[in-house]
Design a protein around this motif. Structure first.
Motif, PDB file in Angstrom:
ATOM      1  N   UNK A 162     -43.150-103.756 -51.493  1.00 53.89           N
ATOM      2  CA  UNK A 162     -43.485-102.626 -50.495  1.00 53.89           C
ATOM      3  C   UNK A 162     -44.077-101.698 -51.216  1.00 53.89           C
ATOM      4  N   UNK A 163     -45.324-101.426 -50.803  1.00 50.22           N
ATOM      5  CA  UNK A 163     -46.349-100.495 -50.890  1.00 50.22           C
ATOM      6  C   UNK A 163     -46.048 -99.147 -50.309  1.00 50.22           C
ATOM      7  N   UNK A 164     -45.124 -98.993 -49.731  1.00 56.53           N
ATOM      8  CA  UNK A 164     -44.780 -97.642 -49.039  1.00 56.53           C
ATOM      9  C   UNK A 164     -44.928 -96.505 -50.211  1.00 56.53           C
ATOM     10  N   UNK A 165     -45.753 -95.312 -49.807  1.00 57.35           N
ATOM     11  CA  UNK A 165     -45.471 -94.446 -50.663  1.00 57.35           C
ATOM     12  C   UNK A 165     -45.292 -93.230 -49.670  1.00 57.35           C
ATOM     13  N   UNK A 166     -44.146 -92.338 -50.101  1.00 55.55           N
ATOM     14  CA  UNK A 166     -43.895 -91.310 -49.497  1.00 55.55           C
ATOM     15  C   UNK A 166     -44.873 -90.282 -49.348  1.00 55.55           C
ATOM     16  N   UNK A 167     -45.134 -89.579 -48.195  1.00 61.80           N
ATOM     17  CA  UNK A 167     -45.983 -88.428 -47.946  1.00 61.80           C
ATOM     18  C   UNK A 167     -45.506 -87.408 -46.848  1.00 61.80           C
ATOM     19  N   UNK A 168     -46.051 -86.276 -46.959  1.00 56.85           N
ATOM     20  CA  UNK A 168     -45.580 -85.423 -45.877  1.00 56.85           C
ATOM     21  C   UNK A 168     -46.849 -84.446 -45.580  1.00 56.85           C
ATOM     22  N   UNK A 169     -47.200 -83.990 -44.372  1.00 53.14           N
ATOM     23  CA  UNK A 169     -46.574 -84.552 -42.966  1.00 53.14           C
ATOM     24  C   UNK A 169     -47.411 -85.897 -42.999  1.00 53.14           C
ATOM     25  N   UNK A 170     -46.691 -86.681 -41.791  1.00 55.10           N
ATOM     26  CA  UNK A 170     -45.698 -86.411 -41.229  1.00 55.10           C
ATOM     27  C   UNK A 170     -44.394 -86.927 -41.640  1.00 55.10           C
TER      28      UNK A 170
END
Length: 495
Positions: free
Chosen positions: A211-219
């Motif tokens: 999984x290449x997902x990287x948390x970022x905000x926003x949103x």
């Protein structure tokens, strides 16, 4: 309990009076012991008011806390439960920030509970690269309390990844806070066995996944949905015209669908003539494993069938298509679009369109190419009312979705269910307009006819038995009368 409403948020009290599922979850979590259940409701309601849970929004939380990435929702475990991630290495013990961090936990839990109606979560403690400075037992205890005391029946398991040996003593204390039920949910894992619970597609590379997902905000992470879901599969663009072969194939599919629906409608009418005691959504004749396929989600803009799950066949059964029916219950045109967590797999027709007031529209969901459906796959249906004066073409819809406020958008999520049986009782493409499987209708009609015939035969037998009983009684009375008369004659003659 409810008389002491000054202790609680009135919105929670009102919900408790109206939401039977919420009450049921409290009872389940406390093993149907009423006193324990009332105690939990009391404690959780006081906590909810103290933390102003119903009013927690992004605007009342520090932006740096949302950007931190220590808490977020992302992906699903192998059982299809949403993953709630705690990236422990991003958490540093600081008493001054403790209340805000606790409110962040409450914000995420409430955000998910309201959005997905309290469906259970799997908690993941990612403890890789952590040490003494990250140990915060007060914060851990708060998290534990959220699931054991405040959010009933909300936890499926706690997956702890690579817990350092130095924290063994701390976790012995944590186990003391957990009841036996919660302790059984603890799963200590490492790179070698974490995929027993979570597949690689939802694990980051440092956990052995892809999984290449990287948390970022926003949103905020919006459940990993991609939009729009192309009508022609993952390669074609949304506006790309279809080929003649595709149009012909879809026309054939639609014809088959309508023919199947008409046939099944006749069968449904036959059943209704036999017994009209129940509504379609509440029929007593639902097969056990088709219960969810028969229900309808009744939203403010659209009614959506099925309510919760799309049923696909496994690789063996080969069922590749499902039907979603949208019904516009407003007096305006309702625009809608479909999003998915796996856009490379699915093709949806139509995926970005509109529905006229008071009408129903069929959406066909089909697996693309050689893909197979997965329990982790999700679909999101977004809907919003349009002005009657605005057009409903692709350009107008594109502009509409850019401008419509998020507060005016209705969202509803559907899970995928993979049927292993060779006769899936699923909401597949070849089903009638009431979303009851064709084979189920046919079998049900036959069974009802047989039951009526058996009932008729039994009634005839009972009537015959009653007639014989009455005849026997009359003969017995006559016999007794004759015998008595004979005794009387003999007695009079002797006299």
């Amino acid at each position: 309990l409810l008389d002491k409403s000054d202790k609680y948020d009135s919105r929670d009290v009102e919900r408790l009076q109206q939401d039977d599922k919420w009450v049921e979850n409290y009872l389940i979590w406390r093993h149907d012991v009423v006193d324990d259940t009332l105690k939990m409701i009391d404690e959780s309601f006081q906590w909810r008011k103290e933390y102003t849970v119903n009013d927690l929004t992004e605007s009342v939380l520090p932006k740096w806390l949302l950007e931190n990435g220590s808490l977020f929702l992302h992906g699903y475990d192998k059982e299809g439960y949403k993953l709630f991630w705690f990236r422990v290495k991003h958490h540093i013990r600081d008493p001054k920030q403790q209340l805000e961090k606790k409110k962040l936990v409450a914000f995420w839990l409430e955000h998910y509970a309201k959005r997905d109606h309290g469906k259970p979560l799997t908690v993941v403690f990612d403890m890789s690269e952590t040490g003494i400075s990250h140990i915060d037992l007060d914060f851990v205890r708060f998290i534990v309390n959220c699931f054991t005391d405040y959010y009933p029946n909300f936890l499926t398991k706690i997956v702890i990844f690579e817990m350092p040996w130095i924290m063994n003593a701390a976790f012995k204390i944590v186990k003391g806070w957990l009841g036996p039920d919660a302790i059984s949910m603890l799963k200590f894992t490492n790179k070698g066995d974490v995929q027993e619970y979570i597949s690689g597609e939802y694990l980051p590379p440092h956990m052995g996944g892809t999984d290449s997902f990287k948390y970022s905000y926003p949103p905020l992470v919006d459940d990993d949905f991609q939009t729009p879901l192309c009508e022609n599969g993952p390669v074609a663009s949304e506006d790309e015209p279809e080929s003649k072969e595709e149009i012909d194939a879809d026309t054939k599919e639609t014809g088959e669908l309508n023919e199947e629906q008409n046939l099944n409608q006749k069968k449904m009418n036959s059943i209704e003539q036999i017994s009209k005691s129940e509504e379609t959504d509440k029929t007593e004749f639902k097969p056990k494993n088709a219960k969810k396929a028969l229900t309808t989600f009744k939203g403010p803009l659209l009614h959506i069938s099925p309510a919760e799950e799309l049923y696909f066949g496994s690789k063996e059964t080969g069922e590749k298509k499902c039907l979603i029916v949208l019904t516009n219950v407003t007096k305006n045109i309702v625009a809608f679009k479909v999003r998915t967590t796996a856009p490379e797999k699915y093709r949806v027709k139509p995926s970005n369109s509109s529905c006229e007031p008071g009408t129903s529209l069929d959406i066909i969901v089909s697996l693309h190419g050689g893909f197979a459906a997965s329990l982790q796959d999700r679909f999101l249906i977004m809907a919003a009312e349009m002005d009657q004066s605005s057009g409903a073409g692709i350009p107008e819809l594109t502009q509409f979705w850019k401008e419509v406020p998020r507060t005016k958008v209705m969202e509803h999520r559907l899970r995928c269910h993979v049927v292993e049986s060779s006769k899936p009782s699923s909401l597949t493409l070849k089903e009638n307009a009431f979303h009851i499987p064709a084979k189920t209708n046919e079998d049900l009609h036959i069974q009802l006819t047989r039951l009526l015939q058996i009932n008729k035969r039994l009634q005839e037998q009972i009537d015959r038995c009653l007639w014989f009983q009455q005849l026997s009684a009359v003969l017995s009375i006559l016999s007794v009368t004759v015998v008595a008369f004979c005794f009387y004659l003999v007695y009079t003659q002797r006299s």
